[in-house]
Scaffold this active site. Structure first.
Site, PDB file in Angstrom:
ATOM      1  N   THR A 182      -2.146  62.203  32.443  1.00 13.23           N
ATOM      2  CA  THR A 182      -2.758  61.698  33.667  1.00 13.23           C
ATOM      3  C   THR A 182      -1.993  60.488  34.193  1.00 13.23           C
ATOM      4  O   THR A 182      -1.383  59.765  33.415  1.00 13.23           O
ATOM      5  CB  THR A 182      -4.203  61.289  33.322  1.00 13.23           C
ATOM      6  OG1 THR A 182      -4.919  62.466  33.019  1.00 13.23           O
ATOM      7  CG2 THR A 182      -4.891  60.540  34.434  1.00 13.23           C
ATOM      8  N   ARG A 210     -14.348  72.484  34.701  1.00 13.62           N
ATOM      9  CA  ARG A 210     -14.530  71.233  33.936  1.00 13.62           C
ATOM     10  C   ARG A 210     -14.016  70.035  34.756  1.00 13.62           C
ATOM     11  O   ARG A 210     -12.946  70.076  35.337  1.00 13.62           O
ATOM     12  CB  ARG A 210     -13.781  71.330  32.611  1.00 13.62           C
ATOM     13  CG  ARG A 210     -13.850  70.079  31.729  1.00 13.62           C
ATOM     14  CD  ARG A 210     -12.635  69.198  31.906  1.00 13.62           C
ATOM     15  NE  ARG A 210     -12.574  68.128  30.901  1.00 13.62           N
ATOM     16  CZ  ARG A 210     -11.689  67.148  30.947  1.00 13.62           C
ATOM     17  NH1 ARG A 210     -10.810  67.073  31.913  1.00 13.62           N
ATOM     18  NH2 ARG A 210     -11.684  66.210  30.019  1.00 13.62           N
ATOM     19  N   ASP A 213     -12.954  62.503  33.283  1.00 16.07           N
ATOM     20  CA  ASP A 213     -13.361  61.140  33.638  1.00 16.07           C
ATOM     21  C   ASP A 213     -12.634  60.606  34.876  1.00 16.07           C
ATOM     22  O   ASP A 213     -13.165  59.767  35.603  1.00 16.07           O
ATOM     23  CB  ASP A 213     -13.073  60.191  32.463  1.00 16.07           C
ATOM     24  CG  ASP A 213     -11.601  60.171  32.104  1.00 16.07           C
ATOM     25  OD1 ASP A 213     -11.007  61.263  31.919  1.00 16.07           O
ATOM     26  OD2 ASP A 213     -11.003  59.082  32.027  1.00 16.07           O
ATOM     27  N   THR A 233      -7.024  56.706  30.924  1.00 18.70           N
ATOM     28  CA  THR A 233      -6.418  57.968  30.515  1.00 18.70           C
ATOM     29  C   THR A 233      -6.782  58.250  29.064  1.00 18.70           C
ATOM     30  O   THR A 233      -6.887  57.324  28.258  1.00 18.70           O
ATOM     31  CB  THR A 233      -4.889  57.951  30.670  1.00 18.70           C
ATOM     32  OG1 THR A 233      -4.372  59.188  30.133  1.00 18.70           O
ATOM     33  CG2 THR A 233      -4.228  56.793  29.955  1.00 18.70           C
ATOM     34  N   GLY A 234      -6.986  59.510  28.760  1.00 12.50           N
ATOM     35  CA  GLY A 234      -7.350  59.867  27.391  1.00 12.50           C
ATOM     36  C   GLY A 234      -8.281  61.052  27.402  1.00 12.50           C
ATOM     37  O   GLY A 234      -8.406  61.745  28.418  1.00 12.50           O
ATOM     38  N   GLY A 236     -11.190  62.768  28.127  1.00 10.19           N
ATOM     39  CA  GLY A 236     -12.161  62.407  29.158  1.00 10.19           C
ATOM     40  C   GLY A 236     -13.615  62.358  28.723  1.00 10.19           C
ATOM     41  O   GLY A 236     -14.370  61.487  29.175  1.00 10.19           O
TER      42      GLY A 236
END
Ligand code: ASP
Length: 315
Positions: A182, A210, A213, A233-234, A236
């Site tokens: 992201t 889907r 975040d 970022t990560g 979500g």
């Protein structure tokens, strides 16, 4: 004139030096540097934080290396569905899109929603129709195709066909190796106004429909001149359950913590407790910057009017 600052990320995850070639590493660093240059030029000319984050994100969305715009990952159905959001900390105006397809720069669509829609959040076909009406640039499916994302997806797309245990094991293995790509940007301009923006293809093999975040205001993206501008970022799902970005803002507003202290609590305590792998970037209205992650790496960079400039990948 106040200090102005731009901070960007290109995703966090299991990014290890030993798994990277020199060429690829150089290409990522160059991609980050190009985005910093584009966004910082806006600030340097006295432009707004909102326009600076947009400019930086467009460069990252156009770069196939990052999981946003052109380089977006494949969903379970083998297509790209992109999410993006932008927020202006001066006005608390925001615009978000989720599940859009064939939009060259989802961040431009989010900005258009913020400016011209009377809404904050549009999704799917309605968002695409709005894009067409407003003259936002579209691209055919081929534009979004990249062999390495396709191969990544091919390796896990059939995972539901395995037996449940095996599926779990296989998915766990893959999740351990997951890389998030992201992109995000936060900026503080010369007038002390701040803004945040995030754009993503989401997670490889994500279920159709889907939403992560990134496009959720207060979660993957948030900006408020009184506190901070944050882009996350990560993985979500834990970020959503942690209300990550707004939690940083709350810790600053109600507990009077610094940006760095607040981000550190959310990333290295709260998210970690929830197995929320990833990180975030932030600025406050004084131009202070922070880049904090609990994963092995995060593509990141910052530049400010005091002459500081850096791009980095690993811990
Ligand atoms: N946070 C994004 C999502 O869950 C993924 C990423 O950061 O790469 O959709």
């Amino acid at each position: 004139m106040a200090k102005y600052t731009l901070v960007i990320h290109g995703g966090a995850g299991t990014i290890r030096k030993r798994e990277m070639t020199e060429e690829l590493e150089a290409a990522y660093l160059e991609g980050l540097d190009n985005a910093l240059t584009a966004g910082y030029a806006v600030l340097d000319k006295g432009g707004t934080a909102v326009n600076a984050v947009r400019a930086a994100i467009v460069v990252l969305e156009d770069n196939i290396l990052f999981n946003a715009g052109r380089g977006s990952v494949f969903t379970k159905k083998g297509v790209q569905e992109m999410d993006a959001a932008i927020m202006d900390g001066a006005t608390l105006n925001a615009g978000s899109v989720a599940g859009v397809r064939n939009i060259r720069n989802p961040i431009e669509l989010a900005a258009e929603i913020m400016r011209n829609s009377n809404h904050v959040f549009l999704s799917g076909k309605g968002a695409n129709d709005f894009a067409i009406k407003q003259g936002i640039k579209l691209e055919p499916d081929e534009y979004f195709f990249s062999q390495f994302r396709y191969d990544q997806w091919k390796a896990i797309r059939d995972s539901d066909n395995y037996s449940l245990d095996h599926t779990h094991q296989r998915l766990e293995e893959l999740m351990r190796d997951k890389k998030f790509g992201t992109v995000g940007a936060v900026a503080c301009d010369a007038n002390g106004n701040i803004a945040a923006a995030t754009s993503t293809g989401g997670m490889t093999n994500k279920k159709y429909g889907r939403i992560g975040d990134s496009p959720l205001i207060g979660i993957g993206t948030y900006a408020n001149n009184r506190t901070c501008a944050i882009s996350c970022t990560g993985h979500g799902e834990p970020f959503i359950r942690a209300v990550a970005a707004y939690d940083v803002s709350c810790l600053m507003e109600y507990k009077v913590l610094s940006l760095h202290e607040a981000m550190n609590i959310v990333v290295n305590e709260k998210l970690l407790d929830m197995e929320g792998e990833g990180g975030m970037i932030g600025v406050d209205a004084e131009g202070n910057a922070a880049m904090i992650f609990n994963s092995a790496g995060m593509y990141r960079g910052m530049r400010n009017s005091e002459g500081e400039s850096e791009v980095a990948i690993y811990k």
